[in-house]
Design a protein around this motif. Structure first.
Motif, PDB file in Angstrom:
ATOM      1  N   GLU B 254       0.820  -1.217   0.000  1.00  0.00           N
ATOM      2  CA  GLU B 254       0.000   0.000   0.000  1.00  0.00           C
ATOM      3  C   GLU B 254       0.850   1.261   0.000  1.00  0.00           C
ATOM      4  O   GLU B 254       0.388   2.319  -0.440  1.00  0.00           O
ATOM      5  N   ASP B 255       2.074   1.169   0.527  1.00  0.00           N
ATOM      6  CA  ASP B 255       2.942   2.347   0.560  1.00  0.00           C
ATOM      7  C   ASP B 255       3.410   2.731  -0.840  1.00  0.00           C
ATOM      8  O   ASP B 255       3.904   3.834  -1.058  1.00  0.00           O
ATOM      9  N   TYR B 256       3.272   1.828  -1.749  1.00  0.00           N
ATOM     10  CA  TYR B 256       3.475   2.161  -3.164  1.00  0.00           C
ATOM     11  C   TYR B 256       2.148   2.558  -3.806  1.00  0.00           C
ATOM     12  O   TYR B 256       2.048   3.564  -4.505  1.00  0.00           O
ATOM     13  N   LEU B 257       1.116   1.760  -3.551  1.00  0.00           N
ATOM     14  CA  LEU B 257      -0.140   1.910  -4.302  1.00  0.00           C
ATOM     15  C   LEU B 257      -0.858   3.234  -4.025  1.00  0.00           C
ATOM     16  O   LEU B 257      -1.383   3.861  -4.954  1.00  0.00           O
ATOM     17  N   ILE B 258      -0.901   3.659  -2.791  1.00  0.00           N
ATOM     18  CA  ILE B 258      -1.684   4.861  -2.460  1.00  0.00           C
ATOM     19  C   ILE B 258      -1.020   6.114  -3.056  1.00  0.00           C
ATOM     20  O   ILE B 258      -1.686   6.898  -3.743  1.00  0.00           O
ATOM     21  N   PRO B 259       0.304   6.313  -2.859  1.00  0.00           N
ATOM     22  CA  PRO B 259       0.943   7.445  -3.548  1.00  0.00           C
ATOM     23  C   PRO B 259       0.808   7.335  -5.078  1.00  0.00           C
ATOM     24  O   PRO B 259       0.577   8.354  -5.755  1.00  0.00           O
ATOM     25  N   PHE B 260       0.918   6.136  -5.604  1.00  0.00           N
ATOM     26  CA  PHE B 260       0.801   5.962  -7.059  1.00  0.00           C
ATOM     27  C   PHE B 260      -0.583   6.412  -7.527  1.00  0.00           C
ATOM     28  O   PHE B 260      -0.716   7.126  -8.530  1.00  0.00           O
ATOM     29  N   ALA B 261      -1.617   6.015  -6.783  1.00  0.00           N
ATOM     30  CA  ALA B 261      -2.978   6.403  -7.149  1.00  0.00           C
ATOM     31  C   ALA B 261      -3.149   7.919  -7.049  1.00  0.00           C
ATOM     32  O   ALA B 261      -3.801   8.542  -7.900  1.00  0.00           O
TER      33      ALA B 261
END
Lengths: 169, 773
Positions: B254-261
């Motif tokens: 999630e530490d990748y996915l949320i900033p990516f989104a």
């Protein structure tokens, strides 16, 4: 199936009296009271820890009784009188004896369960000004704390009970 | 003196009044919310994902699957103990073609709010080809077991081999040999606040991410690397944090996915884990099987120790690499001096949630196994278990002592301590000398009581360095920037006390700034009980440099030698008489007039960890009918060299004990045979309440200050947790001596005790209960 989504987005107007202040908001009937408080009224002192009524972090007072706000829909609280942690201080900003007690006796570490603990303990002291340690433990047993091992919390409630008795005298 | 005083916490006011700012409390205009779709299967091939219908729903803003992520995206690397061998089993932010545990992230939905995002989740169609799962570490090593990562070619990702002397040879010559198999169940930190993140991306593509914890600066670099951005284009900000305990704050998918989104949508995206999701997604910990062999003489002196450990890693290698198994192994001998040791640890993949650290990682497990074995040796020889401990302790004159094993890139070298002393405190407090009599009287009343002991050595102060910057403002207020983070342990107050001590000002004048990558230059963060030791020493030195600077200016002004002066009670004083030489505000005015900046930085390096230690003791009563356990008395003696704030140390020990108690008796992340987590709510995963946690007496000892840091501190975060399970287990065995019940696995649930009691016939001859010398 898209109809279901449309249906659940139908809003209902409710009026909540929170900490002596009246709020009127439009909410989906399925919206949890905890979410109404936090997201609609921006009263984020009430915390959500499990959303299935076990941890007690979201405990608030509804019409004088401690209730888990994650197990109540906002619409069910229409016209009710609520007190949250934000309503514990007196109007001139003096901390409630319980808040003082938690501070003095290291009754919190991360602070996440603290608002729910305070509301539960508040109800205890309103009904039992002389609780024993065992009675305090029983009263807060529906509120999980992962940090303190509860001992500091029991000390804090004892401290507050004494303060409140002295104040009443 | 502010160090050593039980001062009230600076953190508390906001938290007590509802003014805390946890990540879920933040709100920005246009904020939307993410929900993650996770695998319902423990092991499966993803055949297809159809998101079209969900995409058309009202309020849905973005749906991502692995094919929407950059083609060159790397998996999440290891933070600690990285090893290239493990790289084939790292986790990608979204599962690519195969899922390996129930909860493996498969898709992400962002909608206007969480209710809408959850609605949309129901419309995503994912077809899986279900594969056979493996849910046991030993079975996972059997030929023909399903392979989790076919590229790796094996489920045994790593083998750690530690050796001192020749245990196999030595065992041949030992008078007595015991072989035992012991098991520690899967459980974890389970903080009251679940994890969450809030990411914003501004017009200039600069990203701000709230909700970081624990290792903010490390995650900052990692996030930049994975998102392919410059580090200056990202800011991580720590919010209030509702409990860490190890699992929170590591870099997760999630530490990748949320900033990516947030970058894709150019609007704030929030994600807050729900409780069920937390149980499946956040690091588990602890699950280990041990096969121990010890060789000893008739006096209970243990010479040879062999252990083969099966470590259940779950479906992927996460950020800890080999940290936990190597700590288990290297710290396994604990406070004892064994001459020949051989330990082998198998790091094994299974179709369960991946594991990481949880308070006392490796030590909780190893301490349970070792301290049970000590009592087994005592029982075998019909000796007093505390005497067997005494006969094997490393003696103070052997310090510094190396046990010959290594972890985290360094050989374990205990710096100082007297292990027998803490056992003495415990025996005395619990009345061990008189206990046999008390027990016999209780037995006559039909009550089963027992007393158990467990010694432990903890580690703290993991380096290599920590950073602090201390600045005094013209109004006398101090800002202390630290690379540590606050996870509820009170680091703000601790550092304020340290600065206050150096600068002679009230601790309330110190504002501690942490966990903001724009404001704090660098840091390693808060984990492994390193805060007070490494971060505290950095603050001590930075504040010390500032003190020197202030005193030099004062000495020049007063025309006296600098060593005649000191800072105390908000003034410059003559050191000897403590007479005021110059008020601090006057000195600050002089500095300001001369353009002297009052800001000092210090990076404190430390080569070796330091080792606090102690002894737990539990007195329990058992109901032989129900198996229910009641703790009558609980005691912890803990020597940590020096306590900055004894009230906070006591809070750590007692709170830590409650977590240890959970692991000892109640908590279990249990899977069924197809890999479904069957304890994924607080209805099934039992956290001890105020009714289960007893009153704990925690004795803080400061008899052996660490020689490795200027404060002499050894850290307090984990010592309350690690020895609870063996202390209670040993007490249960002591209470039920006539039944010879095999207490070899956790949790010690009433049904296990009841079942054991039903299966075992009482022994005819009753062994001596108490001390025999």
């Amino acid at each position: 199936m898209t109809e279901k989504t449309a249906e659940s987005s139908r809003l209902k107007t409710i009026t909540l009296k929170v900490n002596h202040k009246e709020y009127t908001v439009d909410v989906e009937p399925r919206m949890l009271l905890s979410d109404v408080l936090r997201d609609e009224l921006r009263l984020t002192g009430t915390h959500v820890g499990c959303e299935h009524g076990v941890c007690g972090a979201c405990t608030i007072m509804i019409d004088g009784r401690p209730v888990r706000s994650c197990l109540v829909f906002g619409v069910q609280a229409d016209q009710a009188n609520l007190v949250t942690v934000e309503g514990l201080e007196s109007e001139d900003g003096e901390l409630h004896p319980l808040q003082k007690g938690f501070w003095e006796k290291h009754g919190l570490q991360c602070g996440f369960c603290t608002p729910g603990m305070l509301m539960t303990a508040c109800h205890l002291l309103e009904h039992n000004p002389h609780p024993s340690r065992e009675e305090i433990r029983e009263a807060i047993s529906g509120n999980l704390c992962r940090c303190t091992g509860y001992q500091g919390i029991v000390d804090a409630v004892e401290y507050a009970a004494k303060e409140m008795r002295e104040r009443a005298e | 003196m502010s160090i050593g005083a039980s001062l009230k916490r600076l953190e508390d006011y906001n938290l007590l009044t509802g003014r805390g700012q946890y990540v879920g409390d933040l709100r920005f205009p246009d904020q939307c919310e993410a929900v993650i779709i996770r695998s319902p299967h423990a092991h499966a091939i993803i055949r297809s994902i159809d998101v079209e219908e969900a995409r058309r729903l009202d309020g849905v803003l973005l749906i991502l699957t692995a094919s929407d992520l950059p083609g060159d995206l790397r998996p999440i690397p290891m933070r600690l103990s990285p090893d290239p061998i493990l790289e084939k089993a790292l986790q990608y932010p979204l599962a690519k073609d195969r899922v390996r545990y129930v909860g493996d992230p498969v898709a992400l939905i962002v909608a206007k709010n969480r209710y809408m995002a959850e609605d949309a989740a129901d419309f995503i169609k994912i077809e899986y080809d279900v594969l056979p799962p493996v849910t046991d570490a030993v079975q996972s090593l059997e030929p023909g077991a399903p392979l989790l990562h076919p590229d790796a070619g094996t489920n045994e990702m790593y083998l750690i081999h530690g050796k001192k002397g020749d245990a196999a040879e030595r065992l041949k010559t030992c008078e007595h040999v015991l072989k035992e198999e012991l098991y520690v169940q899967r459980h974890s930190g389970i903080p009251m606040e679940t994890r969450g993140l809030l990411a914003l991306c501004d017009e200039d593509e600069r990203l701000t991410v709230y909700g970081a914890a624990k290792v903010v600066h490390f995650n900052h670099q990692l996030m930049a690397r994975l998102l392919n951005k410059n580090i200056e284009e990202i800011r991580l900000i720590e919010t209030d944090c509702g409990g860490g305990f190890g699992p929170r704050g590591e870099f997760y998918p999630e530490d990748y996915l949320i900033p990516f989104a947030a970058m894709r949508l150019k609007r704030p995206v929030r994600w807050i884990e729900d409780r069920l999701e937390h149980f499946k997604a956040t690091n588990h910990s602890r699950e280990q099987k041990h096969q121990v062999t010890v060789g000893f003489d008739g006096d209970g002196r243990i010479y040879a120790l062999r252990d083969e450990i099966f470590f259940d890693q779950g479906g992927y290698i996460r950020t800890h690499g080999t940290t936990v198994p190597s700590l288990t192994q290297a710290m396994f001998p604990g406070p004892y001096d064994f001459s020949d040791i051989e330990i082998v640890t198998h790091l094994v993949l299974t179709n369960k949630t991946p594991v990481g650290t949880y308070r006392g990682p490796g030590r909780f497990e190893g301490t349970f196994v070792r301290e049970r074995v000590i009592d087994m040796v005592a029982a075998h020889l019909k000796l007093d278990p505390t005497v067997v401990r005494e006969r094997n302790y490393i003696r103070p004159e052997q310090m510094p002592y190396s046990n010959g094993l290594s972890a985290l890139g360094q050989v374990i070298e205990y710096d100082s301590g007297n292990y027998a002393e803490t056992l003495d405190y415990a025996r005395k407090f619990m009345g061990w000398e008189q206990f046999a009599g008390k027990q016999a009287r209780a037995r006559e009343e039909g009550r089963f009581i027992g007393l158990g002991f467990a010694s432990f050595v903890e580690k703290s102060g993991f380096g290599p360095w920590e950073f602090a910057e201390v600045e005094m403002r013209p109004d006398g207020r101090v800002i202390c920037k630290t690379g540590l983070t606050e996870v509820g342990q009170g680091i703000t107050t601790t550092l304020a006390q340290i600065c206050s001590d150096q600068l002679g000002i009230p601790y309330e004048y110190v504002s501690v700034v942490h966990g903001d990558t724009d404001l704090v230059e660098k840091g390693n963060g808060s984990f492994a009980t390193r805060g007070a030791v490494v971060g505290g020493s950095a603050a001590w030195h930075a504040a010390g440099l500032l003190k020197e600077k202030l005193l030099e200016v004062a000495a020049g002004q007063l025309a006296v030698p600098v060593d005649m002066l000191a800072l105390k009670h908000g003034s410059v004083v003559y050191a000897e008489a403590e007479q005021v030489a110059m008020p601090l505000d006057e000195l600050l005015q002089i500095c300001s007039d001369r353009g002297i900046t009052l800001c000092e930085k210090y990076t404190f390096h430390i080569e070796h960890m330091t080792y606090p230690y102690g002894c737990h003791a539990a007195e329990v009563e058992l109901d032989p009918g129900t198996g229910a356990l009641h703790i009558l008395n609980y005691y912890i003696a803990y020597d940590l060299g020096k306590a900055i704030n004894p009230m906070l140390v006591e809070g750590q020990l007692i709170g830590g004990m409650a977590q240890g108690l959970g692991g000892a008796i109640y908590e279990e992340l249990k899977y069924d045979e197809i890999g479904q987590l069957v304890s994924g709510s607080f209805m099934d995963y039992l956290i001890p309440t105020s009714m289960e946690v007893p009153e704990v007496r925690a004795e803080i000892l400061e008899n052996y200050p660490s020689p490795l840091n200027p404060l002499g501190v050894k850290g307090a975060g984990e010592g309350g947790t690690v020895a609870v399970a063996p202390a209670i287990a040993n007490a249960i065995v002591n209470a039920l001596q006539e039944y010879a019940i095999p207490i070899t696995s956790l949790p010690l649930r009433p049904e296990h005790i009841r079942k054991a009691l039903k299966q075992m016939k009482p022994r005819t001859e009753r062994r001596s209960a108490g001390p025999t010398g």
